[in-house]
Design a protein around this motif. Structure first.
Motif, PDB file in Angstrom:
ATOM      1  N   GLU A 178       0.838  -1.214   0.000  1.00 52.12           N
ATOM      2  CA  GLU A 178       0.000   0.000   0.000  1.00 52.12           C
ATOM      3  C   GLU A 178       0.871   1.262   0.000  1.00 52.12           C
ATOM      4  N   ILE A 179       1.742   1.326  -0.958  1.00 53.31           N
ATOM      5  CA  ILE A 179       2.672   2.449  -1.041  1.00 53.31           C
ATOM      6  C   ILE A 179       1.935   3.689  -1.551  1.00 53.31           C
ATOM      7  N   PRO A 180       1.955   4.772  -0.784  1.00 47.43           N
ATOM      8  CA  PRO A 180       1.193   5.965  -1.184  1.00 47.43           C
ATOM      9  C   PRO A 180       1.860   6.767  -2.290  1.00 47.43           C
ATOM     10  N   GLY A 181       3.148   6.639  -2.454  1.00 49.15           N
ATOM     11  CA  GLY A 181       3.857   7.405  -3.480  1.00 49.15           C
ATOM     12  C   GLY A 181       5.339   7.204  -3.294  1.00 49.15           C
ATOM     13  N   SER A 182       6.103   7.726  -4.207  1.00 44.42           N
ATOM     14  CA  SER A 182       7.547   7.531  -4.105  1.00 44.42           C
ATOM     15  C   SER A 182       8.238   8.872  -3.859  1.00 44.42           C
ATOM     16  N   PRO A 183       9.369   8.862  -3.152  1.00 41.70           N
ATOM     17  CA  PRO A 183      10.033   7.695  -2.577  1.00 41.70           C
ATOM     18  C   PRO A 183       9.401   7.296  -1.246  1.00 41.70           C
ATOM     19  N   PHE A 184       9.355   6.006  -0.992  1.00 39.69           N
ATOM     20  CA  PHE A 184       8.779   5.492   0.245  1.00 39.69           C
ATOM     21  C   PHE A 184       9.651   4.323   0.699  1.00 39.69           C
ATOM     22  N   PHE A 185       9.833   4.211   1.990  1.00 40.80           N
ATOM     23  CA  PHE A 185      10.752   3.193   2.520  1.00 40.80           C
ATOM     24  C   PHE A 185      10.029   2.330   3.561  1.00 40.80           C
ATOM     25  N   VAL A 186      10.300   1.049   3.487  1.00 45.31           N
ATOM     26  CA  VAL A 186       9.702   0.097   4.432  1.00 45.31           C
ATOM     27  C   VAL A 186      10.829  -0.741   5.021  1.00 45.31           C
ATOM     28  N   LEU A 187      10.824  -0.868   6.325  1.00 42.12           N
ATOM     29  CA  LEU A 187      11.835  -1.670   7.002  1.00 42.12           C
ATOM     30  C   LEU A 187      11.162  -2.889   7.617  1.00 42.12           C
ATOM     31  N   VAL A 188      11.684  -4.061   7.290  1.00 43.67           N
ATOM     32  CA  VAL A 188      11.080  -5.317   7.747  1.00 43.67           C
ATOM     33  C   VAL A 188      12.070  -6.065   8.626  1.00 43.67           C
ATOM     34  N   ASP A 189      11.571  -6.539   9.747  1.00 44.88           N
ATOM     35  CA  ASP A 189      12.377  -7.381  10.629  1.00 44.88           C
ATOM     36  C   ASP A 189      12.174  -8.835  10.207  1.00 44.88           C
ATOM     37  N   GLY A 190      13.240  -9.462   9.743  1.00 47.16           N
ATOM     38  CA  GLY A 190      13.127 -10.826   9.234  1.00 47.16           C
ATOM     39  C   GLY A 190      12.750 -11.846  10.289  1.00 47.16           C
ATOM     40  N   ARG A 191      13.091 -11.574  11.536  1.00 49.92           N
ATOM     41  CA  ARG A 191      12.802 -12.551  12.588  1.00 49.92           C
ATOM     42  C   ARG A 191      11.309 -12.623  12.882  1.00 49.92           C
ATOM     43  N   SER A 192      10.665 -11.474  12.895  1.00 51.06           N
ATOM     44  CA  SER A 192       9.225 -11.459  13.149  1.00 51.06           C
ATOM     45  C   SER A 192       8.433 -11.487  11.849  1.00 51.06           C
ATOM     46  N   GLY A 193       9.097 -11.182  10.744  1.00 51.60           N
ATOM     47  CA  GLY A 193       8.393 -11.131   9.471  1.00 51.60           C
ATOM     48  C   GLY A 193       7.405  -9.985   9.399  1.00 51.60           C
ATOM     49  N   ARG A 194       7.681  -8.921  10.138  1.00 54.90           N
ATOM     50  CA  ARG A 194       6.748  -7.785  10.171  1.00 54.90           C
ATOM     51  C   ARG A 194       7.472  -6.486   9.848  1.00 54.90           C
ATOM     52  N   ARG A 195       6.685  -5.537   9.363  1.00 52.86           N
ATOM     53  CA  ARG A 195       7.219  -4.194   9.155  1.00 52.86           C
ATOM     54  C   ARG A 195       7.476  -3.540  10.511  1.00 52.86           C
ATOM     55  N   ILE A 196       8.624  -2.940  10.656  1.00 47.79           N
ATOM     56  CA  ILE A 196       8.905  -2.238  11.908  1.00 47.79           C
ATOM     57  C   ILE A 196       9.151  -0.753  11.669  1.00 47.79           C
ATOM     58  N   GLY A 197       9.082  -0.330  10.458  1.00 49.61           N
ATOM     59  CA  GLY A 197       9.221   1.087  10.163  1.00 49.61           C
ATOM     60  C   GLY A 197       8.872   1.353   8.728  1.00 49.61           C
ATOM     61  N   GLU A 198       8.345   2.522   8.480  1.00 49.20           N
ATOM     62  CA  GLU A 198       8.057   2.899   7.107  1.00 49.20           C
ATOM     63  C   GLU A 198       7.800   4.388   7.052  1.00 49.20           C
ATOM     64  N   GLY A 199       7.972   4.950   5.902  1.00 47.59           N
ATOM     65  CA  GLY A 199       7.684   6.356   5.771  1.00 47.59           C
ATOM     66  C   GLY A 199       8.311   6.980   4.545  1.00 47.59           C
ATOM     67  N   VAL A 200       8.063   8.259   4.455  1.00 46.01           N
ATOM     68  CA  VAL A 200       8.581   9.053   3.347  1.00 46.01           C
ATOM     69  C   VAL A 200       9.874   9.714   3.808  1.00 46.01           C
ATOM     70  N   ALA A 201      10.806   9.860   2.905  1.00 43.31           N
ATOM     71  CA  ALA A 201      12.052  10.554   3.246  1.00 43.31           C
ATOM     72  C   ALA A 201      12.468  11.435   2.089  1.00 43.31           C
ATOM     73  N   ASN A 202      13.149  12.504   2.421  1.00 44.76           N
ATOM     74  CA  ASN A 202      13.707  13.375   1.386  1.00 44.76           C
ATOM     75  C   ASN A 202      15.196  13.149   1.220  1.00 44.76           C
ATOM     76  N   GLN A 203      15.829  12.679   2.287  1.00 42.80           N
ATOM     77  CA  GLN A 203      17.280  12.531   2.283  1.00 42.80           C
ATOM     78  C   GLN A 203      17.660  11.122   2.732  1.00 42.80           C
ATOM     79  N   VAL A 204      18.790  10.667   2.252  1.00 42.06           N
ATOM     80  CA  VAL A 204      19.238   9.324   2.601  1.00 42.06           C
ATOM     81  C   VAL A 204      19.490   9.200   4.100  1.00 42.06           C
ATOM     82  N   HIS A 205      20.018  10.262   4.693  1.00 44.81           N
ATOM     83  CA  HIS A 205      20.347  10.143   6.125  1.00 44.81           C
ATOM     84  C   HIS A 205      19.092   9.916   6.962  1.00 44.81           C
TER      85      HIS A 205
END
Lengths: 279, 173
Positions: A178-205
């Motif tokens: 359900e990505i609302p637009g780009s750029p968008f980032f999703v962080l997934v924890d492989g151990r739980s198999g769940r998203r643990i962070g997501e959001g829009v960013a303007n800068q790499v940092h």
């Protein structure tokens, strides 16, 4: 007659200035939207907006309000949105091969949803060329996800694809997450198999900070599960007492500065490695 | 279930698996054919056709599988006389010495066959020989659902360079 011509010329001049001002104002608004990263400038234009709208996360006026914060764990995205599921991402590469990436494992997976024609994405494409210098914590797998060949031009994606990074073209993945637009980032924890962070960013940092924060949130859990007190089934005051004994044995007395970290670097060091972590 | 589809190979990925189906870039006069890799761990960017660079990353509960297509000159040879990909492997099919790179504790199996008029080998590595009974059903979930399409152009009609440096069959690494 001359007077009339002068008056008309003046009126035309004033109208011209007015139109120029409106155009400038419009340009400023578009520029601001780009900086907010709300997907203006997607290569497929209205088709993309329509596609996003079908998933209930329109990039329209409402969407702008939803992404005022550049990046954060659990940003204020629509409430009905599933922001925990993390299905595998499968599609094709810009060269026509098939690629499927599982989210499971002992690592974090950072999904970067980018578009080839989005102005805000350009900085990320450039930065990802040097992905080994981003400063992401170890055991973080970076995967770029663009829309599929139905909405992107593979040759354009190929020219921007970072060497050594998996690039998956999958419109289905944009729908799944359900990505609302780009750029968008999703962080997934492989151990739980769940998203643990997501959001829009303007800068790499900002993205790197998202990963570091998420990792930092996860580490105390690791420390607790590995502690002797937890392993021995202690709880409450007994566990606190056992922890105090271990701290004293390690030479850490009440008031020790290490008990009062002021930044993530105090906990994990500048390179992200945990400081003073036993075992 | 995620679905991979490219180069006439289709593979629904069972839970926990990832994979890629690709054709290597041509170097010189060689001819390359499709390769499919599947793994229960994160596949590195550059993996050898038979798992070099990947099998050394496996944990005891991991699986790696490679489906490797050969050139048309292999069709009809004794090695590829078996028709159809093996769909149901058993624990007894795996041997620690059937490994292209012998890593302690691992176990492997390799099958040559022709499917849909295309010659292949299926090579599977288990992270732990002692856990093969638990791992083989997962392998079967994978291989049982892989589909292979007949070539759109008859293999014998494929453009094959005739230079003297061309080696018969696909390269091994």
């Amino acid at each position: 007659m001359v007077a009339l011509a002068v008056v008309l010329s003046t009126v035309v001049l004033l109208l011209g200035i007015l139109v120029a001002g409106l155009l400038r104002s419009h340009a400023d608004i578009l520029k601001s939207l780009h900086e907010l990263g709300v997907g203006v400038g997607e290569p497929s234009g209205t088709e993309d907006l329509a596609h996003d709208h079908r998933h209930g996360t329109a990039n329209g006026p409402d969407g702008v309000g939803l992404h005022q914060v550049p990046i954060a764990l659990g940003p204020p995205l629509p409430g009905e949105r599933n922001s925990t599921s993390a299905p595998a991402v499968a599609g094709v590469t810009p060269t026509g091969d098939a690629l499927g990436v599982s989210m499971e494992g002992e690592h974090l997976t950072l999904l970067a949803f980018l578009s080839s024609g989005c102005a805000t994405c350009a900085g990320f494409w450039d930065a990802l060329q040097r992905h080994d210098q981003l400063g992401l914590p170890a055991h973080t797998r970076l995967v770029v996800v663009t829309k599929g060949p139905d909405l992107e031009i593979p040759a354009e994606v190929a020219t921007q694809a970072p060497v050594g990074l998996p690039v998956v073209m999958s419109t289905e993945a944009w729908g799944d997450y359900e990505i609302p637009g780009s750029p968008f980032f999703v962080l997934v924890d492989g151990r739980s198999g769940r998203r643990i962070g997501e959001g829009v960013a303007n800068q790499v940092h900002q993205v790197v900070e998202l990963v570091r924060r998420a990792e930092a949130d996860g580490r105390p859990f690791d420390l607790v599960t590995q502690s002797r007190a937890h392993a021995e089934g202690l709880d409450g005051p007994e566990r606190e007492l056992a922890n105090d004994r271990e701290l004293l044995a390690a030479g850490i007395l009440p008031g020790d500065p290490s008990l009062y970290p002021r930044s993530l670097a105090d906990l994990y060091g500048p390179d992200g490695a945990p400081l003073g972590r036993a075992g | 279930m995620a679905l991979l589809r490219a180069h006439g190979i289709e593979a629904p990925l069972p839970g926990g698996f990832e994979g890629r189906i690709f054709v290597r870039s041509v170097i010189g006069n060689e001819v390359t054919y499709p390769v499919a890799h599947f793994a229960t761990f994160a596949l590195p960017a550059d993996v050898g056709d038979f798992g070099s660079g990947a099998v050394n990353l496996m944990g005891p509960n991991d699986i790696f599988a490679s489906l490797f297509e050969y050139g048309p000159e292999s069709i009809g040879t004794a090695l590829f006389s078996r028709q159809g990909m093996p769909r149901s492997l058993t624990a007894d099919d795996f041997r620690p010495y059937v490994l292209r790179r012998g890593l302690g504790g691992q176990s492997g199996t390799q099958w040559f066959f022709t499917d849909s008029g295309r010659p292949f080998t299926l090579y599977v590595v288990l992270g732990s020989h002692t856990r093969r009974s638990a791992l083989v059903p997962r392998v079967n979930d994978l291989v049982g659902s892989i589909g292979i399409s007949a070539p759109t152009v008859p293999l014998t009609a494929r453009s094959v360079p005739t230079g003297p440096t061309m080696a018969p069959g696909a390269r091994w690494n």
